[in-house]
Design a protein around this motif. Structure first.
Motif, short mmCIF file in Angstrom:
data_model
loop_
_atom_site.label_atom_id
_atom_site.label_comp_id
_atom_site.label_asym_id
_atom_site.label_seq_id
_atom_site.Cartn_x
_atom_site.Cartn_y
_atom_site.Cartn_z
N UNK A 55 0.85 -1.20 0.00
CA UNK A 55 0.00 0.00 0.00
C UNK A 55 0.88 1.23 0.00
N UNK A 56 0.54 2.18 -0.86
CA UNK A 56 1.32 3.41 -1.01
C UNK A 56 0.52 4.57 -0.42
N UNK A 57 1.15 5.33 0.44
CA UNK A 57 0.55 6.53 1.01
C UNK A 57 1.46 7.72 0.77
N UNK A 58 0.84 8.86 0.56
CA UNK A 58 1.62 10.08 0.36
C UNK A 58 1.51 10.92 1.62
N UNK A 59 2.64 11.12 2.28
CA UNK A 59 2.68 11.87 3.54
C UNK A 59 3.60 13.07 3.35
N UNK A 60 2.99 14.27 3.40
CA UNK A 60 3.74 15.52 3.22
C UNK A 60 4.56 15.47 1.92
N UNK A 61 3.86 15.11 0.84
CA UNK A 61 4.46 15.05 -0.51
C UNK A 61 5.53 13.97 -0.63
N UNK A 62 5.62 13.10 0.35
CA UNK A 62 6.59 11.99 0.29
C UNK A 62 5.81 10.69 0.16
N UNK A 63 6.10 9.93 -0.87
CA UNK A 63 5.41 8.67 -1.10
C UNK A 63 6.09 7.56 -0.29
N UNK A 64 5.32 6.90 0.53
CA UNK A 64 5.82 5.79 1.33
C UNK A 64 5.04 4.53 0.98
N UNK A 65 5.77 3.44 0.80
CA UNK A 65 5.17 2.18 0.39
C UNK A 65 5.35 1.14 1.49
N UNK A 66 4.25 0.59 1.96
CA UNK A 66 4.30 -0.46 2.98
C UNK A 66 4.37 -1.82 2.30
N UNK A 67 5.33 -2.62 2.69
CA UNK A 67 5.52 -3.97 2.15
C UNK A 67 5.79 -4.93 3.29
N UNK A 68 5.56 -6.21 3.02
CA UNK A 68 5.76 -7.20 4.08
C UNK A 68 7.22 -7.32 4.49
N UNK A 69 8.14 -6.97 3.58
CA UNK A 69 9.57 -7.08 3.89
C UNK A 69 10.00 -6.02 4.90
N UNK A 142 -0.46 0.04 18.54
CA UNK A 142 0.65 0.88 18.91
C UNK A 142 1.12 0.61 20.33
N UNK A 143 2.03 1.45 20.80
CA UNK A 143 2.54 1.36 22.18
C UNK A 143 2.75 2.78 22.68
N UNK A 144 1.69 3.37 23.27
CA UNK A 144 1.79 4.79 23.68
C UNK A 144 2.94 5.05 24.64
N UNK A 145 3.25 4.11 25.53
CA UNK A 145 4.32 4.31 26.49
C UNK A 145 5.67 4.54 25.82
N UNK A 146 5.86 3.92 24.66
CA UNK A 146 7.12 4.06 23.92
C UNK A 146 6.98 4.98 22.72
N UNK A 147 5.81 5.62 22.61
CA UNK A 147 5.51 6.53 21.50
C UNK A 147 5.56 5.83 20.15
N UNK A 148 5.14 4.56 20.15
CA UNK A 148 5.00 3.83 18.89
C UNK A 148 3.60 4.08 18.36
N UNK A 149 3.52 4.60 17.15
CA UNK A 149 2.24 4.99 16.58
C UNK A 149 1.49 3.78 16.01
N UNK A 150 0.20 3.98 15.81
CA UNK A 150 -0.64 2.94 15.21
C UNK A 150 -0.48 2.96 13.70
N UNK A 151 0.33 2.05 13.18
CA UNK A 151 0.62 2.02 11.75
C UNK A 151 -0.63 1.75 10.93
N UNK A 152 -1.53 0.95 11.47
CA UNK A 152 -2.72 0.58 10.71
C UNK A 152 -3.66 1.75 10.50
N UNK A 153 -3.51 2.82 11.26
CA UNK A 153 -4.33 4.00 11.01
C UNK A 153 -3.96 4.64 9.67
N UNK A 154 -2.71 4.46 9.24
CA UNK A 154 -2.27 5.01 7.96
C UNK A 154 -2.35 4.00 6.83
N UNK A 155 -2.11 2.73 7.16
CA UNK A 155 -2.09 1.68 6.13
C UNK A 155 -3.17 0.65 6.44
N UNK A 156 -4.41 1.07 6.34
CA UNK A 156 -5.53 0.20 6.68
C UNK A 156 -5.66 -1.00 5.77
#
Length: 202
Positions: A55-69, A142-156
């Motif tokens: 899945x490809x998302x564009x964040x602040x004009x930067x294209x990021x691609x999520x892959x299983x690797x 995510x893990x709020x205590x370690x400030x790990x964000x919920x990745x699935x909110x961006x790559x549903x």
């Protein structure tokens, strides 16, 4: 006298009728064939779902691609399920050939080989599912205590397809655990049969 296909010899040694033993063997072989077909199919499905997921998302004009690797746990999951599917396919062919030839009973070396590999595959598939589930949980919540964000909110879409693949892998691991128990039963039954025959000779 006979009860449930078990006779008693004059020396009070249990004697199992050959026909009933062969019937149990045939049922075990059919169950094994079905489970190995399930593992082969679901293993391939898990590999396809996770391995082709992007899945490809564009964040602040930067294209990021999520892959299983990008997640080592998913790479491990794909590798293990691919191996499990290939191994199960080989075992399916062996089961079919043995059924066609009418050779139902295991030999001890073959039973030991199948038992050993089934045990390794059972432990490996369970560990791969555990690692992937842990990573998926962190990605989802995510893990709020370690400030790990919920990745699935961006790559549903990516997370949903990974979840389907992990679900298939869970069924593969459960089937492998059942198969490892069946192969253990087949192996140790051979030794119990040998012990019974040697006692009967005495």
């Amino acid at each position: 006298m006979s009860y449930l296909g078990v006779g008693v010899s004059p020396g009070n040694v249990p004697v199992y009728h050959v026909t009933n033993v062969r019937l149990v063997d045939r049922r075990m072989r059919v169950a094994e064939l079905v489970l190995r077909c399930v593992i082969c199919g679901l293993g391939v499905l898990a590999v396809v779902l996770v391995g082709t997921d992007t899945q490809v998302r564009e964040i602040f004009s930067i294209r990021k691609k999520a892959r299983f690797v990008d997640m080592k746990a998913l790479v491990f999951l794909v590798m293990v399920n691919g191996i499990a599917a290939a191994y199960s396919l080989a075992q399916v062919l062996r089961c079919v050939v043995s059924m066609v030839r009418g050779n139902v009973l295991f030999s001890k070396p073959l039973a030991w080989a199948i038992f050993s590999v089934d045990q390794v595959m059972a432990y490996t598939t369970v560990s791969a599912v555990a690692a992937a589930t842990q990573s998926a949980t962190l990605a989802k919540w995510g893990q709020p205590e370690l400030q790990w964000m919920k990745i699935c909110d961006m790559y549903g879409k990516f997370c949903n397809q990974v979840g389907e693949g992990v679900g298939s892998a869970i069924l593969v691991s459960l089937s492998m655990v059942v198969l490892s128990c069946m192969s253990a039963f087949s192996l140790f039954r051979l030794y119990s049969g040998t012990k019974g025959r040697s006692s009967a000779r005495r």
